[in-house]
Write a protein that holds these residues in place. Structure first.
Motif: not given
Length: 259
Positions: A71-89
Motif C-alpha cells: 500500500n505504500g502507506e508510510k516510510p519504513l524506519n531503519y536503524d542505520s548503525l545496525d544495518a551497517i554492522n550487518v552489511i559489514s559482517s
C-alpha cells in the motif's frame, strides 16, 4: 513460457507446506558465514520490532510489513548503525557476495544448481532465462528511435514536469550505481537447495534477477504460515537485505572480502 512462470509461482507458494529448519541451512553455510547470517536474522527481526512494536507475533509483524509495501502507506524506519554492522559482517564473511552482487562485480564461484532439480524437468526450463539473464540484445536502430521519441517528449514538458522527470532520472541512475542483483549460482542458492530442493522455484526466480512478488495468495496466508522459514526468507533477503544494501553500503569503507 508463461506456463512455466505460472508453474514456478505456484510451486513457490506451495513451499508453505514444507517444514525446514534454519539450523540445517546454517550448518551447511559454515561457521563464519552462518554467524553473519544469524546477525542478518536478528537485524531483520529488530527492524520488524522497530516498525511494528504493537504487533503480537512475528507473523503479525510480517503481515504489517508486507501490506505496508503493497500500500505504500508510510516510510519504513531503519536503524542505520545496525544495518551497517550487518552489511559489514556479511562482507567480512564473504556471504554477501554469495547472495547479491553489486553493479559490474565479478563472481568467481559457480555452484551448479541443476543437480538438485527434482520437481521441474530440465527440458522445461529455458536456461537463457533461468541462468543467464544478464545479456539483453537491443536493436541499435530501434534504441536510437526510442531515444529520439523520449527526447522530444522531454522537451515538451513544463519546467515543473522537467524537474520531476530529472529527479526520477537521478534516482534511476542512483539505483543503477548502488543497486544489486541476485547471485545466480552462488553458495546461498546452493545451500538452500542442498537442504531442501523445494526451494528450487525460489532460487530460479532470483536467478532471473527477480524478487518473488507479493501476490494475493501470499497476502491470504495466516500469520502462522507467514512465520515459516520458507516465507520469512523472502522478506528478509529479497526486501530487507536488498533495501539496506542500497541505502547504506555507500556509507561504508571498502572491506576486505574472502572472495
Amino acid at each position: 513460457m508463461r506456463s512455466i512462470r505460472t508453474f514456478i509461482l505456484l510451486t513457490l507458494l506451495g513451499l508453505t507446506n514444507v517444514s525446514i529448519g534454519q539450523q540445517e541451512f546454517l550448518n551447511e553455510l559454515g561457521t563464519e558465514k552462518a554467524e553473519s547470517f544469524r546477525k542478518l536474522i536478528d537485524s531483520y527481526q529488530r527492524f520488524l520490532s522497530l516498525n511494528y512494536p504493537n504487533a503480537s507475533s512475528l507473523g503479525e509483524q510480517t503481515r504489517s510489513f508486507m501490506m505496508q509495501m503493497v500500500n505504500g502507506e508510510k516510510p519504513l524506519n531503519y536503524d542505520s548503525l545496525d544495518a551497517i554492522n550487518v552489511i559489514s559482517s556479511l562482507e567480512q564473511s564473504g556471504l554477501r557476495k554469495e547472495i547479491y552482487l553489486y553493479n559490474e562485480e565479478e563472481y568467481e564461484g559457480n555452484y551448479e544448481l541443476r543437480e538438485f532439480l527434482s520437481e521441474v524437468e530440465a527440458d522445461e526450463i529455458d536456461e537463457s532465462i533461468a541462468f543467464d539473464n544478464r545479456e539483453i540484445i537491443v536493436n541499435d536502430s530501434l534504441k536510437k528511435k526510442w531515444d529520439a521519441i523520449f527526447q522530444e517528449r522531454f522537451e515538451q514538458l513544463s519546467p515543473e514536469q522537467k524537474k520531476i522527470e530529472e529527479e526520477l532520472e537521478k534516482r534511476r541512475k542512483e539505483r543503477k550505481i548502488w543497486g544489486s542483483t541476485p547471485t545466480p549460482k552462488g553458495l546461498f542458492h546452493y545451500t538452500l537447495l542442498k537442504t531442501d530442493t523445494s526451494f528450487y522455484a525460489y532460487c530460479l526466480i532470483r536467478s532471473m534477477d527477480n524478487s518473488p512478488a507479493i501476490t494475493p495468495a501470499l497476502t491470504e496466508l495466516s500469520n502462522d504460515e507467514l512465520e515459516l522459514w520458507n516465507i520469512q526468507i523472502i522478506f528478509m533477503i529479497d526486501y530487507y537485505l536488498r533495501d539496506i544494501l542500497f541505502r547504506y553500503r555507500r556509507h561504508m569503507k571498502p572491506a576486505t572480502n574472502k572472495r
